[in-house]
Design an enzyme around this catalytic site. Structure first.
Site, PDB file in Angstrom:
ATOM      1  N   CYS A 255       0.842  -1.192   0.000  1.00  0.00           N
ATOM      2  CA  CYS A 255       0.000   0.000   0.000  1.00  0.00           C
ATOM      3  C   CYS A 255       0.880   1.245   0.000  1.00  0.00           C
ATOM      4  O   CYS A 255       1.860   1.301   0.744  1.00  0.00           O
ATOM      5  CB  CYS A 255      -0.895  -0.014   1.242  1.00  0.00           C
ATOM      6  SG  CYS A 255      -2.037   1.367   1.327  1.00  0.00           S
TER       7      CYS A 255
ATOM      8  N   HIS B 283      -8.995  -3.972  -2.290  1.00  0.00           N
ATOM      9  CA  HIS B 283      -8.017  -3.246  -1.465  1.00  0.00           C
ATOM     10  C   HIS B 283      -8.384  -1.753  -1.408  1.00  0.00           C
ATOM     11  O   HIS B 283      -8.427  -1.154  -0.330  1.00  0.00           O
ATOM     12  CB  HIS B 283      -6.608  -3.450  -2.046  1.00  0.00           C
ATOM     13  CG  HIS B 283      -5.535  -2.669  -1.354  1.00  0.00           C
ATOM     14  ND1 HIS B 283      -4.509  -3.256  -0.651  1.00  0.00           N
ATOM     15  CD2 HIS B 283      -5.326  -1.320  -1.251  1.00  0.00           C
ATOM     16  CE1 HIS B 283      -3.734  -2.309  -0.143  1.00  0.00           C
ATOM     17  NE2 HIS B 283      -4.193  -1.133  -0.504  1.00  0.00           N
ATOM     18  N   GLU B 284      -8.679  -1.178  -2.575  1.00  0.00           N
ATOM     19  CA  GLU B 284      -9.014   0.252  -2.645  1.00  0.00           C
ATOM     20  C   GLU B 284     -10.361   0.538  -2.000  1.00  0.00           C
ATOM     21  O   GLU B 284     -10.529   1.537  -1.305  1.00  0.00           O
ATOM     22  CB  GLU B 284      -9.005   0.731  -4.099  1.00  0.00           C
ATOM     23  CG  GLU B 284      -7.659   0.610  -4.812  1.00  0.00           C
ATOM     24  CD  GLU B 284      -6.502   1.163  -4.016  1.00  0.00           C
ATOM     25  OE1 GLU B 284      -6.675   2.197  -3.329  1.00  0.00           O
ATOM     26  OE2 GLU B 284      -5.418   0.559  -4.055  1.00  0.00           O
TER      27      GLU B 284
ATOM     28  N   HIS C 257     -10.208   1.004   1.652  1.00  0.00           N
ATOM     29  CA  HIS C 257      -9.731   2.333   2.075  1.00  0.00           C
ATOM     30  C   HIS C 257     -10.910   3.277   2.338  1.00  0.00           C
ATOM     31  O   HIS C 257     -10.856   4.096   3.255  1.00  0.00           O
ATOM     32  CB  HIS C 257      -8.851   2.964   0.988  1.00  0.00           C
ATOM     33  CG  HIS C 257      -7.409   2.548   1.053  1.00  0.00           C
ATOM     34  ND1 HIS C 257      -6.603   2.822   2.128  1.00  0.00           N
ATOM     35  CD2 HIS C 257      -6.623   1.899   0.154  1.00  0.00           C
ATOM     36  CE1 HIS C 257      -5.375   2.358   1.889  1.00  0.00           C
ATOM     37  NE2 HIS C 257      -5.360   1.787   0.701  1.00  0.00           N
TER      38      HIS C 257
END
Ligand code: CO
Length: 185
Positions: free
Chosen positions: A97, A139-140, A143
């Site tokens: 990341c 993953h994004e 966030h």
């Protein structure tokens, strides 16, 4: 206008742990921000970058699961107010990341997902992906809910990485941990 390289928020920064706000206005300001976010992702050699990683409280990320620095083709995707509607399968991949420099670990996630999102014009789309693009998307997407990949690694790995994580976090001042980079050629 030339897109800007934005400073990166690093582990320890409060905004990385925030559940972000939905985008309500699709205007020129949003387009400028997305251009800066996309430029910053490529400059940091990333395959994805979320708005809070550059200090913006909005449910937006950009991704390009096909790009590498030695491969010239760029295919940036902008995901605004995305929602994962279905997921299936399982796969383990090493993740890293931009907000957690030089740290990599295996993460288990669903291997296929169906999601919806809005594009920069405010039009809604729905897609199904599997493999690497599905991993990058998840993953994004995490966030946007204040979740980092280190929350999803096993406890033994986390124990091993503890010192390194503390090292990254220690430059945090009043909830802000910011890193400014130079443009690459
Ligand atoms: Co990330």
């Amino acid at each position: 206008m030339k897109p800007r390289l934005l400073p990166i928020r690093i582990l320890g920064d409060e905004i990385l742990r925030r559940k972000l706000q939905e985008v309500k206005t699709f205007d020129a300001e949003l387009r400028d921000f997305v251009a800066d976010l996309t430029h910053t992702m490529y400059e940091r050699d990333g395959v994805g970058l979320a708005a809070n990683q550059v200090g913006k409280d909005l449910r937006i990320f950009v991704m390009d699961a096909t790009w590498t620095r030695d491969h010239k083709g760029k295919n940036p995707r902008v995901m605004i107010n995305p929602v994962i509607e279905e997921s299936s399968g399982e796969s383990v991949n090493e993740e890293g990341c931009i907000s957690i420099p030089d740290l990599y670990a295996d993460v288990t996630r669903p291997s296929s997902i169906t999601y919806s999102y809005y594009d920069i014009e405010g039009n809604k789309h729905r897609e199904m992906v599997s493999g690497f693009p599905a991993i990058v998307f998840q993953h994004e997407y995490d966030h946007l809910d204040g979740i980092l990949f280190i929350d999803k690694i096993n406890s033994l790995t986390k124990l091993k990485l503890k010192r390194k994580l503390r090292e990254i976090e220690k430059s945090t001042v009043d909830g802000v941990n910011i890193r400014v980079y130079e443009e690459q050629d």
